[in-house]
Design an enzyme around this catalytic site. Structure first.
Site, PDB file in Angstrom:
ATOM      1  N   ASP A 145       0.652  -1.220   0.054  1.00 41.53           N
ATOM      2  CA  ASP A 145       0.116  -0.086   0.086  1.00 41.53           C
ATOM      3  C   ASP A 145       0.815   1.553   0.010  1.00 41.53           C
ATOM      4  OD1 ASP A 145      -2.217   1.455  -0.310  1.00 41.53           O
ATOM      5  OD2 ASP A 145      -2.799   1.225   1.950  1.00 41.53           O
ATOM      6  N   CYS A 200     -15.565  -4.805 -17.772  1.00 43.26           N
ATOM      7  CA  CYS A 200     -16.909  -4.517 -17.557  1.00 43.26           C
ATOM      8  C   CYS A 200     -18.090  -4.718 -18.527  1.00 43.26           C
ATOM      9  CB  CYS A 200     -16.799  -3.150 -16.797  1.00 43.26           C
ATOM     10  SG  CYS A 200     -15.846  -3.348 -15.407  1.00 43.26           S
ATOM     11  N   CYS A 226     -14.375  10.946  -3.022  1.00 38.86           N
ATOM     12  CA  CYS A 226     -14.701   9.527  -2.793  1.00 38.86           C
ATOM     13  C   CYS A 226     -14.816   9.658  -1.244  1.00 38.86           C
ATOM     14  CB  CYS A 226     -13.579   8.661  -3.028  1.00 38.86           C
ATOM     15  SG  CYS A 226     -13.718   7.141  -2.701  1.00 38.86           S
ATOM     16  N   CYS A 253     -15.725   3.296   2.392  1.00 41.55           N
ATOM     17  CA  CYS A 253     -16.949   2.998   1.739  1.00 41.55           C
ATOM     18  C   CYS A 253     -16.638   1.660   0.821  1.00 41.55           C
ATOM     19  CB  CYS A 253     -17.124   4.285   0.905  1.00 41.55           C
ATOM     20  SG  CYS A 253     -18.642   4.051  -0.353  1.00 41.55           S
TER      21      CYS A 253
HETATM   22  C1  B12 Z   1      -4.489   6.696  -3.105  1.00 42.12           C
HETATM   23  C2  B12 Z   1      -5.411   5.505  -2.946  1.00 42.12           C
HETATM   24  C3  B12 Z   1      -6.747   5.491  -2.718  1.00 42.12           C
HETATM   25  C4  B12 Z   1      -7.405   6.700  -2.912  1.00 42.12           C
HETATM   26  C5  B12 Z   1      -7.779   6.906  -4.463  1.00 42.12           C
HETATM   27  C6  B12 Z   1      -8.304   5.934  -5.221  1.00 42.12           C
HETATM   28  C7  B12 Z   1      -8.155   5.810  -6.386  1.00 42.12           C
HETATM   29  N1  B12 Z   1      -9.048   5.106  -7.263  1.00 42.12           N
HETATM   30  O1  B12 Z   1      -7.318   6.306  -7.267  1.00 42.12           O
HETATM   31  C8  B12 Z   1      -8.687   6.642  -2.038  1.00 42.12           C
HETATM   32  C9  B12 Z   1      -8.664   6.993  -0.729  1.00 42.12           C
HETATM   33  C10 B12 Z   1     -10.036   7.331  -2.685  1.00 42.12           C
HETATM   34  C11 B12 Z   1      -8.656   5.151  -2.078  1.00 42.12           C
HETATM   35  C12 B12 Z   1      -9.838   4.416  -1.845  1.00 42.12           C
HETATM   36  C13 B12 Z   1      -9.947   2.820  -1.793  1.00 42.12           C
HETATM   37  N2  B12 Z   1      -9.037   2.050  -1.884  1.00 42.12           N
HETATM   38 CO1  B12 Z   1      -7.207   2.653  -2.007  1.00 42.12          CO
HETATM   39  N3  B12 Z   1      -5.322   3.140  -2.675  1.00 42.12           N
HETATM   40  C14 B12 Z   1      -4.762   4.076  -3.238  1.00 42.12           C
HETATM   41  C15 B12 Z   1      -3.288   3.707  -3.366  1.00 42.12           C
HETATM   42  C16 B12 Z   1      -2.399   4.340  -2.263  1.00 42.12           C
HETATM   43  C17 B12 Z   1      -2.768   4.658  -4.782  1.00 42.12           C
HETATM   44  C18 B12 Z   1      -3.797   4.699  -5.833  1.00 42.12           C
HETATM   45  C19 B12 Z   1      -3.413   5.427  -6.900  1.00 42.12           C
HETATM   46  O2  B12 Z   1      -2.264   5.383  -7.192  1.00 42.12           O
HETATM   47  N4  B12 Z   1      -4.386   6.073  -7.736  1.00 42.12           N
HETATM   48  C20 B12 Z   1      -4.360   6.713  -8.686  1.00 42.12           C
HETATM   49  C21 B12 Z   1      -4.936   6.138  -9.742  1.00 42.12           C
HETATM   50  C22 B12 Z   1      -4.734   6.726 -11.173  1.00 42.12           C
HETATM   51  O3  B12 Z   1      -3.912   4.640  -9.742  1.00 42.12           O
HETATM   52  P1  B12 Z   1      -4.913   3.653  -9.944  1.00 42.12           P
HETATM   53  O4  B12 Z   1      -5.977   3.590  -9.007  1.00 42.12           O
HETATM   54  O5  B12 Z   1      -3.968   2.387  -9.407  1.00 42.12           O
HETATM   55  O6  B12 Z   1      -5.307   3.254 -11.195  1.00 42.12           O
HETATM   56  C23 B12 Z   1      -4.828   2.529 -12.016  1.00 42.12           C
HETATM   57  C24 B12 Z   1      -5.935   2.079 -13.205  1.00 42.12           C
HETATM   58  O7  B12 Z   1      -7.277   2.524 -13.092  1.00 42.12           O
HETATM   59  C25 B12 Z   1      -5.309   2.555 -14.765  1.00 42.12           C
HETATM   60  N5  B12 Z   1      -6.135   3.438 -15.322  1.00 42.12           N
HETATM   61  C26 B12 Z   1      -6.462   4.593 -15.041  1.00 42.12           C
HETATM   62  N6  B12 Z   1      -7.057   5.240 -16.042  1.00 42.12           N
HETATM   63  C27 B12 Z   1      -7.176   4.348 -17.039  1.00 42.12           C
HETATM   64  C28 B12 Z   1      -7.675   4.707 -18.100  1.00 42.12           C
HETATM   65  C29 B12 Z   1      -7.535   3.502 -19.150  1.00 42.12           C
HETATM   66  C30 B12 Z   1      -8.061   3.566 -20.323  1.00 42.12           C
HETATM   67  C31 B12 Z   1      -6.516   2.283 -18.820  1.00 42.12           C
HETATM   68  C32 B12 Z   1      -6.306   1.186 -19.485  1.00 42.12           C
HETATM   69  C33 B12 Z   1      -6.265   2.266 -17.584  1.00 42.12           C
HETATM   70  C34 B12 Z   1      -6.355   3.221 -16.656  1.00 42.12           C
HETATM   71  O8  B12 Z   1      -4.158   3.051 -14.351  1.00 42.12           O
HETATM   72  C35 B12 Z   1      -3.909   3.518 -13.060  1.00 42.12           C
HETATM   73  C36 B12 Z   1      -2.475   3.515 -12.588  1.00 42.12           C
HETATM   74  O9  B12 Z   1      -2.030   2.056 -12.725  1.00 42.12           O
HETATM   75  C37 B12 Z   1      -3.316   2.461  -3.501  1.00 42.12           C
HETATM   76  C38 B12 Z   1      -1.876   1.412  -3.056  1.00 42.12           C
HETATM   77  C39 B12 Z   1      -0.775   1.681  -4.322  1.00 42.12           C
HETATM   78  N7  B12 Z   1       0.350   2.134  -3.753  1.00 42.12           N
HETATM   79  O10 B12 Z   1      -1.121   1.611  -5.260  1.00 42.12           O
HETATM   80  C40 B12 Z   1      -4.354   1.867  -2.753  1.00 42.12           C
HETATM   81  C41 B12 Z   1      -5.304   0.919  -3.198  1.00 42.12           C
HETATM   82  C42 B12 Z   1      -5.595   1.246  -4.822  1.00 42.12           C
HETATM   83  N8  B12 Z   1      -6.716   1.068  -2.505  1.00 42.12           N
HETATM   84  C43 B12 Z   1      -7.271  -0.109  -2.199  1.00 42.12           C
HETATM   85  C44 B12 Z   1      -8.531  -0.039  -1.491  1.00 42.12           C
HETATM   86  C45 B12 Z   1      -8.991  -1.634  -1.023  1.00 42.12           C
HETATM   87  C46 B12 Z   1      -9.330   0.866  -1.565  1.00 42.12           C
HETATM   88  C47 B12 Z   1     -10.747   1.113  -1.234  1.00 42.12           C
HETATM   89  C48 B12 Z   1     -11.652  -0.137  -1.692  1.00 42.12           C
HETATM   90  C49 B12 Z   1     -10.944   1.108   0.430  1.00 42.12           C
HETATM   91  C50 B12 Z   1     -12.382   1.473   1.124  1.00 42.12           C
HETATM   92  N9  B12 Z   1     -13.264   0.559   0.986  1.00 42.12           N
HETATM   93  O11 B12 Z   1     -12.531   2.304   1.567  1.00 42.12           O
HETATM   94  C51 B12 Z   1     -11.396   2.259  -1.827  1.00 42.12           C
HETATM   95  C52 B12 Z   1     -11.922   2.234  -3.392  1.00 42.12           C
HETATM   96  C53 B12 Z   1     -12.156   3.271  -3.856  1.00 42.12           C
HETATM   97  C54 B12 Z   1     -12.076   3.203  -5.391  1.00 42.12           C
HETATM   98  N10 B12 Z   1     -13.139   3.181  -6.129  1.00 42.12           N
HETATM   99  O12 B12 Z   1     -11.057   3.230  -5.790  1.00 42.12           O
HETATM  100  C55 B12 Z   1      -6.639  -1.289  -2.888  1.00 42.12           C
HETATM  101  C56 B12 Z   1      -7.143  -1.836  -4.108  1.00 42.12           C
HETATM  102  C57 B12 Z   1      -7.376  -3.440  -4.266  1.00 42.12           C
HETATM  103  C58 B12 Z   1      -8.157  -3.467  -5.538  1.00 42.12           C
HETATM  104  N11 B12 Z   1      -8.440  -4.772  -5.806  1.00 42.12           N
HETATM  105  O13 B12 Z   1      -7.820  -2.874  -6.548  1.00 42.12           O
HETATM  106  C59 B12 Z   1      -4.932  -0.794  -3.068  1.00 42.12           C
HETATM  107  C60 B12 Z   1      -4.186  -1.198  -4.071  1.00 42.12           C
HETATM  108  C61 B12 Z   1      -4.284  -0.855  -1.777  1.00 42.12           C
HETATM  109  C62 B12 Z   1      -3.742  -2.141  -1.420  1.00 42.12           C
HETATM  110  N12 B12 Z   1      -2.484  -2.286  -1.167  1.00 42.12           N
HETATM  111  O14 B12 Z   1      -4.525  -3.304  -1.244  1.00 42.12           O
HETATM  112  N13 B12 Z   1      -7.551   4.558  -2.396  1.00 42.12           N
HETATM  113  S1  SF4 Z   2     -20.247  -2.561 -11.352  1.00 40.95           S
HETATM  114 FE1  SF4 Z   2     -18.573  -1.435 -12.048  1.00 40.95          FE
HETATM  115  S2  SF4 Z   2     -16.623  -2.468 -12.018  1.00 40.95           S
HETATM  116 FE2  SF4 Z   2     -18.596  -4.017 -11.618  1.00 40.95          FE
HETATM  117  S3  SF4 Z   2     -18.606  -4.928 -13.636  1.00 40.95           S
HETATM  118 FE3  SF4 Z   2     -20.236  -2.956 -13.214  1.00 40.95          FE
HETATM  119  S4  SF4 Z   2     -19.029  -1.408 -14.247  1.00 40.95           S
HETATM  120 FE4  SF4 Z   2     -17.488  -2.898 -13.750  1.00 40.95          FE
HETATM  121  S1  SF4 Z   3     -15.649   3.835  -2.530  1.00 40.40           S
HETATM  122 FE1  SF4 Z   3     -17.834   4.784  -2.422  1.00 40.40          FE
HETATM  123  S2  SF4 Z   3     -17.510   7.149  -2.877  1.00 40.40           S
HETATM  124 FE2  SF4 Z   3     -15.650   6.181  -3.294  1.00 40.40          FE
HETATM  125  S3  SF4 Z   3     -15.843   5.531  -5.680  1.00 40.40           S
HETATM  126 FE3  SF4 Z   3     -16.632   3.773  -4.536  1.00 40.40          FE
HETATM  127  S4  SF4 Z   3     -18.863   4.191  -4.096  1.00 40.40           S
HETATM  128 FE4  SF4 Z   3     -17.910   6.153  -4.537  1.00 40.40          FE
END
Ligand code: B12
Ligand code: SF4
Ligand code: SF4
Length: 435
Positions: A145, A200, A226, A253
């Site tokens: 993480d 999806c 979020c 959430c």
């Molecule tokens: C910052 C962070 C958050 C932030 C931002 C989340 C977000 N979606 O960006 C907040 C606080 C909101 C958050 C919430 C949650 N998080 Co969080 N978070 C992180 C953290 C530390 C960094 C994520 C990050 O870099 N975000 C920036 C975005 C751009 O990066 P990304 O999410 O990895 O997205 C990638 C893809 O989506 C892809 N992508 C994006 N756009 C596009 C478009 C196209 C066309 C394509 C092909 C790809 C693509 O590229 C991105 C980079 O690789 C990671 C740990 C880590 N070091 O990675 C945990 C992590 C992602 N979180 C995790 C979890 C469990 C959660 C929550 C479920 C917790 C909860 N129940 O409250 C929620 C889920 C919310 C959600 N819908 O994402 C897990 C995810 C596990 C999984 N199955 O994916 C991680 C990996 C932690 C872990 N070690 O397990 N989180």
């Molecule tokens: S609920 Fe969201 S993540 Fe799950 S299959 Fe539908 S679009 Fe994909």
């Molecule tokens: S964790 Fe809750 S607030 Fe965040 S994207 Fe998912 S549904 Fe929305």
């Protein structure tokens, strides 16, 4: 399976041996990828440029490191990506339509995954070193993480699953209730194939269900909206436009994952680590309001919930109480009004104002007389002016024509029905007013 050239059958067998060991250490899934350039780093940078990271400043600092896993360990050749299934609680969402129940995101209900996964990763690292699969301790790294790795990309490249529209990684059988972690080693191991073949499709359930419209487009979450960010990462007050949408979530959430069809058949974990800890199941919102610092430390020892600190959790409770009309909810807010933390009082004031009950008006007036924090005074004034209908003409006129300095003055016996606050003599602004 298509193998990368230069790997022989013995390499593949070695990989399977490592995978087996990982699974025996308590991980539910183990995959392999190389430590080369990340393919989605540009998405990450764009996300930062949009400002979606809000106040998570460490993410900006990490940005360049996230271009490749070799930026964190230059000799790294292989990333062993692992995942743990934490799905332990199949509570139907309907139950939580009862707005008096406090909701924690599932991952936070048991032990702190950072500690649990780190311990397992360290065991894994020890084993890898014993087997001669890394040149030495310094040629390995373990992350869960908080490190500067693109964890979702690494797991996707190692074959775990696809990026759902909510941006969580989804495994076709395990669903998305997965926590990710990694071990980096300086040995080349044949990589698994990146996940492909399922996505999806036309589903948009998570986007529609998100209470705060945080999923701004496919795979893009604006963290500032979020609930997970607002209730956990944000340390100060929660922006007003989101407060009434947070419902009874007091830590994180799960909505977007709960509505996902791929989680319908997600298997429950057998691992007791993730089970709901004592004192969290079916807890009413008002059960938290008397929580002392000591209670908080005891209840959340070795729990992820510690991250919000006591004041953050109680801030969230106050917001959740705004939508609960059980008589105990009002008593809970009254206790919040007396809390030593400004942050808690501030959100209690907002919640009372939001409820638009006559009784809250008198509670707010009473608080205005004794309140010492300028921020809270402003919040009370806003709450009272927005409740114009229930205020008397005289009070309304007074509130509308005078802003904070006069509220302070009133607190120090200069207003229409002055209080007598002992701390008034230390207040510079009051002295000025009095002078
Ligand atoms: C910052 C962070 C958050 C932030 C931002 C989340 C977000 N979606 O960006 C907040 C606080 C909101 C958050 C919430 C949650 N998080 Co969080 N978070 C992180 C953290 C530390 C960094 C994520 C990050 O870099 N975000 C920036 C975005 C751009 O990066 P990304 O999410 O990895 O997205 C990638 C893809 O989506 C892809 N992508 C994006 N756009 C596009 C478009 C196209 C066309 C394509 C092909 C790809 C693509 O590229 C991105 C980079 O690789 C990671 C740990 C880590 N070091 O990675 C945990 C992590 C992602 N979180 C995790 C979890 C469990 C959660 C929550 C479920 C917790 C909860 N129940 O409250 C929620 C889920 C919310 C959600 N819908 O994402 C897990 C995810 C596990 C999984 N199955 O994916 C991680 C990996 C932690 C872990 N070690 O397990 N989180
Ligand atoms: S609920 Fe969201 S993540 Fe799950 S299959 Fe539908 S679009 Fe994909
Ligand atoms: S964790 Fe809750 S607030 Fe965040 S994207 Fe998912 S549904 Fe929305």
């Amino acid at each position: 399976m298509k193998e990368v050239p230069n790997f022989n059958e013995a390499d593949v067998q070695l990989r399977e041996k490592i995978r087996k060991q990982g699974l025996s250490l308590g991980f539910d899934w183990v995959g392999f990828t190389d430590a080369a350039e990340n393919l989605t780093h540009h998405h990450y940078e764009k996300w930062l440029d949009e400002g979606f990271a809000g106040e998570m400043h460490y993410l900006y600092k990490h940005s360049s490191h996230k271009a490749s896993s070799q930026k964190v360990l230059d000799c790294a050749q292989t990333v062993i990506a692992v995942a743990c299934n934490y799905f332990h609680d199949g509570t139907p969402s309907k139950k939580f339509q009862d707005s008096s129940l406090s909701r924690f995101s599932r991952y936070s209900m048991g032990e702190d995954y950072h500690l649990v996964l780190k311990e397992r990763l360290e065991e894994f690292r020890k084993w890898l070193l014993k087997e001669g699969l890394a040149s030495g301790f310094e040629q390995t790294r373990v992350y869960v993480d908080t490190g500067p790795l693109l964890e979702r990309e690494l797991a996707w490249r190692a074959g775990l699953g696809w990026f759902g529209k909510h941006s969580n990684l989804i495994h076709p059988k395990l669903g998305s209730w997965l926590l990710l972690a990694e071990v980096l080693i300086d040995t080349k191991i044949p990589p698994d194939q990146p996940f492909s073949g399922i996505d999806c499709g036309s589903c948009t359930r998570c986007i529609e269900a998100c209470p705060t419209e945080a999923i701004v487009s496919d795979r893009q979450v604006d963290a500032r909206r979020c609930i997970s960010y607002l209730t956990i990462e944000l340390k100060d007050s929660i922006p007003k436009q989101f407060r009434s949408k947070i419902q009874n979530w007091i830590f994180g959430c799960d909505v977007c994952q709960e509505v996902c069809p791929w989680n319908r058949k997600a298997p429950k974990t057998e691992d007791s680590t993730w089970k709901t800890r004592k004192g969290l199941k079916d807890r009413k919102l008002w059960d938290w309001v008397r929580l002392s610092q000591e209670d908080f430390s005891n209840q959340f020892r070795k729990s992820s919930v510690k991250r919000t600190k006591r004041k953050g959790l109680l801030r969230n409770v106050m917001i959740a109480l705004s939508a609960c009309f059980h008589p105990q909810a009002l008593s809970g807010l009254q206790i919040g009004l007396k809390d030593a933390e400004e942050l808690v009082r501030l959100h209690s004031v907002w919640a009372l104002g939001f409820r638009k009950q006559k009784i809250s008006t008198s509670l707010l007036w009473r608080q205005l007389r004794i309140e010492t924090s300028e921020k809270v005074i402003i919040e009370i004034q806003e709450a009272l002016t927005s409740k114009k209908k229930s205020s008397s003409k005289r009070e309304r006129a007074w509130l509308l024509t005078r802003q904070v300095p006069l509220a302070l003055a009133r607190k120090h016996r200069l207003g229409p029905s002055g209080g007598n606050h002992p701390r008034s003599s230390n207040n510079r602004r009051t002295k000025l007013l009095q002078g």
